[in-house]
Design an enzyme around this catalytic site. Sequence first.
Site, PDB file in Angstrom:
ATOM      1  N   PRO A 107      -1.011  -2.156 -12.087  1.00  8.58           N
ATOM      2  CA  PRO A 107      -2.363  -2.742 -12.034  1.00  8.58           C
ATOM      3  C   PRO A 107      -3.400  -1.757 -12.539  1.00  8.58           C
ATOM      4  O   PRO A 107      -3.386  -0.579 -12.165  1.00  8.58           O
ATOM      5  CB  PRO A 107      -2.551  -3.035 -10.539  1.00  8.58           C
ATOM      6  N   SER A 136      -4.836  -6.239 -11.089  1.00  8.44           N
ATOM      7  CA  SER A 136      -5.627  -5.485 -10.130  1.00  8.44           C
ATOM      8  C   SER A 136      -6.713  -6.352  -9.506  1.00  8.44           C
ATOM      9  O   SER A 136      -7.257  -7.268 -10.143  1.00  8.44           O
ATOM     10  CB  SER A 136      -6.284  -4.293 -10.840  1.00  8.44           C
ATOM     11  N   TYR A 160      -6.862  -4.398  -2.907  1.00  5.70           N
ATOM     12  CA  TYR A 160      -7.639  -3.431  -2.152  1.00  5.70           C
ATOM     13  C   TYR A 160      -8.265  -4.172  -0.972  1.00  5.70           C
ATOM     14  O   TYR A 160      -8.813  -5.257  -1.154  1.00  5.70           O
ATOM     15  CB  TYR A 160      -8.785  -2.850  -2.990  1.00  5.70           C
ATOM     16  N   THR A 186      -2.636  -1.555  -1.936  1.00  3.64           N
ATOM     17  CA  THR A 186      -2.943  -0.165  -2.274  1.00  3.64           C
ATOM     18  C   THR A 186      -3.668   0.494  -1.112  1.00  3.64           C
ATOM     19  O   THR A 186      -4.685  -0.018  -0.635  1.00  3.64           O
ATOM     20  CB  THR A 186      -3.785  -0.098  -3.556  1.00  3.64           C
ATOM     21  N   LYS A 276       1.507   0.467  -1.933  1.00  2.00           N
ATOM     22  CA  LYS A 276       1.314   1.375  -3.071  1.00  2.00           C
ATOM     23  C   LYS A 276       0.399   2.524  -2.675  1.00  2.00           C
ATOM     24  O   LYS A 276      -0.687   2.290  -2.126  1.00  2.00           O
ATOM     25  CB  LYS A 276       0.722   0.605  -4.251  1.00  2.00           C
ATOM     26  N   HIS A 300      -1.977   7.535  -7.362  1.00  3.72           N
ATOM     27  CA  HIS A 300      -3.013   6.761  -8.055  1.00  3.72           C
ATOM     28  C   HIS A 300      -3.303   7.338  -9.441  1.00  3.72           C
ATOM     29  O   HIS A 300      -4.440   7.330  -9.913  1.00  3.72           O
ATOM     30  CB  HIS A 300      -4.302   6.722  -7.229  1.00  3.72           C
ATOM     31  N   ARG A 303      -6.046   9.951  -9.781  1.00  5.98           N
ATOM     32  CA  ARG A 303      -7.442   9.534  -9.843  1.00  5.98           C
ATOM     33  C   ARG A 303      -8.148   9.542  -8.487  1.00  5.98           C
ATOM     34  O   ARG A 303      -9.312   9.175  -8.397  1.00  5.98           O
ATOM     35  CB  ARG A 303      -7.525   8.133 -10.458  1.00  5.98           C
TER      36      ARG A 303
END
Length: 418
Positions: A107, A136, A160, A186, A276, A300, A303
Amino acid sequence: MVQRRVPKVRDLAPLLQFKRPELDGRKRRLDAALTVADLRHIAQRRTPKAAFDYTEGAAEQELSLARARQAFEDIEFHPAILRDVSRVDTGVDILGGHCELPFGIAPTGFTRMMQTEGEIAGAGAAAAAGIPFSLSTMGTSSIEDVAAANPSGRNWFQLYMWKDRDRSMALVNRAAAAGFDTLLVTVDVPVAGARLRDKRNGMTIPPSLSLKTVINAIPRPAWWIDFLTTEPLAFASLDRWSGTVAELLDTMFDPTVDFDDLAWISKQWPGKVVVKGIQTLDDARRVADLGVDGIVLSNHGGRQLDRAPIPFHLLPEVAAELGDQLEIILDTGIMSGADIVASLALGADFTLVGRAYLYGLMAGGREGVDRMIEILGSEVERTMKLLGVSSVAELEPAHVTQLRRLLPVEQGVPARTR
């Protein structure tokens, strides 16, 4: 003494076979790309700096990303000889379905900013290759449009958890209704990481026009033509936003999410649930105890937390302890088919590629993503043949040695009293 003679026409003819010139510039560029690094080079030439840096960059000093990539370079393969590898099966079964290749598309957010075809190109290429596509929460194509682009393939939705739980679960329900078969929750973004390139570039959504961006765009007219003559860039699953990426993330993400929330989310989803962003063995154990179907070892893409653990280094111990309880996917730093094969040998059931996908997209839209998949697939097959294995199932830890540069220092200081 060498005897000289005048060359005959019939001797020269085989040497004078010229290829017909390729007039399609995009096809010519992509055909010349032999590696993901080649696609990256094309992408950098054709994409404005702010958009390219959003893909390329990582958090703070970008050490996590550099270390993750270095870990794949610091391996030694151990091939077996005299094996029949005339036919190689690169397929794997993952999360209840079959994939023709042992990797899927990770994603990625803001994808149409990189190239206007965005997630639709990725989903279509994944469908053609028989691999999963992950959308995503921060995607720029809707859940329903991605399902339409990949109607008979495997679509995964990355979630998220926001402060507004109702809106989060509304997206989950839409993904389930659209036939997405796997939910990637995530868990490594309680707040946005410090992505300094984006701050220095004044990265906003949509991209803002300044003298600096206009000057940078002059040698890249195709990107701006596409950007200005297609639908305005926006989050397909969210309201429109005008501001920096970091500001958006910090207003949305919920730093209070805990393991109880994860268990609750899992009960809401009818398909497979994967967590994730696992970065320690202890967290992998706790997630396994919740009964989820899989985990993604990932920092990630470097990031979020700089100096985070290297997923490829974490893989062997997680696979050894938990490989029989859930499926293990590896993400972060993968740039070649050899990286994928090494991951599978050390215990991963599957892998995800993010930047490699975006390099292909920026280099040539849908055709660029197709080329990226073709490159990685051919590298996977060739590496397997050179190792002497004819199926992914034959890969084992004995095929790979990790040559570690970063070894832990013995801690002589007692733990702080709590």
